[in-house]
Design an enzyme around this catalytic site. Sequence first.
Site, PDB file in Angstrom:
ATOM      1  CG  ASP A 255     -41.239 -13.320  27.306  1.00  0.00           C
ATOM      2  OD1 ASP A 255     -40.598 -13.698  28.296  1.00  0.00           O
ATOM      3  OD2 ASP A 255     -41.927 -12.289  27.288  1.00  0.00           O
TER       4      ASP A 255
ATOM      5  CG  HIS B  41     -41.803  -5.410  25.728  1.00  0.00           C
ATOM      6  ND1 HIS B  41     -41.809  -4.336  26.577  1.00  0.00           N
ATOM      7  CD2 HIS B  41     -41.368  -6.477  26.465  1.00  0.00           C
ATOM      8  CE1 HIS B  41     -41.384  -4.719  27.778  1.00  0.00           C
ATOM      9  NE2 HIS B  41     -41.120  -6.008  27.731  1.00  0.00           N
TER      10      HIS B  41
END
Length: 428
Positions: free
Chosen positions: A363, A305
């Site tokens: 996700d 991320h």
Amino acid sequence: MNDAAKLIYDGKEYVFPIKRGSVGPSVLDISRFFQESGAFTYDPGFTSTASCESSLTFIDGDKGVLLYRGYPIEQLAEHGDFLETCFLLLYGDLPTLKQKNEFVPLITRHTMLHEQLIRFYQGFRRDAHPMSIMVAVVGALSAFYHDSIDINDPKQRVLATLRLIAKMPTIAATAYKYSVGHPYVYPRNDLDYTSNFLHMCFSVPCEPYDINPVLSRALDRIFILHADHEQNASTSTVRLAGSSGANPFACIAAGIACLWGPAHGGANEAALRMLQQIGTPDRIPEFIKRAKDPNDNFRLMGFGHRVYKNYDPRARIMQQTAHEVLNELGVRDDPLMAVAMELEHIALNDEYFIQKRLYPNVDFYSGITLRALGFPLSMFTVLFALARSIGWIAQWKEMIEDPRQKIGRPRQLYTGAAPRDYIPLEQR
């Protein structure tokens, strides 16, 4: 000086005040640097630049912490609901029972769309991506609701806020219905926010639709997890658009357009496609090898991320939610879930991923969950936009109410041609 930092540039010393937040890193106030020195700072992607002051959301990427108005995301997802989270982000505190009982009906009364707005959907090709429809329809709201586009009127700002929160599920569900060729379904005021959205997506006129409370609660939790995430690309887009004085519907449409990018909101779709590509757990080593190969363009989607350098706190909740949904639906041996669990186990114990701090993000599991709930890939980013709209609205509201806000104007390092004279066409 403890509250200032010094910088020497071109033989001259400059002093910058240090601003300290309630938690997290301090910042150097360099807002007068260009005025005093004639030089800019250089920060591609704005990774080291604070563009605003905000009291909404805090992220500690190294520790894997996400707070909405000081509340840990884990507590909000476990104990709260989405409209409670909306109230929190908008007004700074969780609502009292009285406040919630007043806030929820305000949202419910604005869920319907203007009937003429439905004709906008019919202008798209039947195979149009739902996100393209979302960008257009949300932007078009300003053509239908003239009584809530004056950003200088506090009452109109409140009305625009209520309308956006209320109408986003209806807009998203209608986009879904159009994409699959089903008749549109009107909202029901007797249902809660998320159950109403499921009803509008999956009910049909020819038979009743029973809303499963477990699935509704799971989707509500997903909305909470995606409600806000500090100054990311789409939120910064909303703030930048809003800084020009654009109406709130146009600003949110700009955020949706930015979110559509595969490096941002489209990541959950990409993660599910990757799991489908891997197919079975026995093929995971092949893809791990490819991910480590610097000469291979393959990337493990759903890992790592921009901010989090630890386990994304939302990913743990999403993993639990995925299991709850699959169990409720009686899916005992979901092949994609088996691939995801094994891939996560290998990655968390592999030295390559540990050194690079590539942990699963939200996700990674959200695609599996949304697929199990019955949504096609094309709707994944739409659901993200629906949830994130409250964060965008709250950020826009905070910016508009900040007396120090000014129109955004990033600078550049110019590397083009130096001044030169125009050459007549016949002499070139």
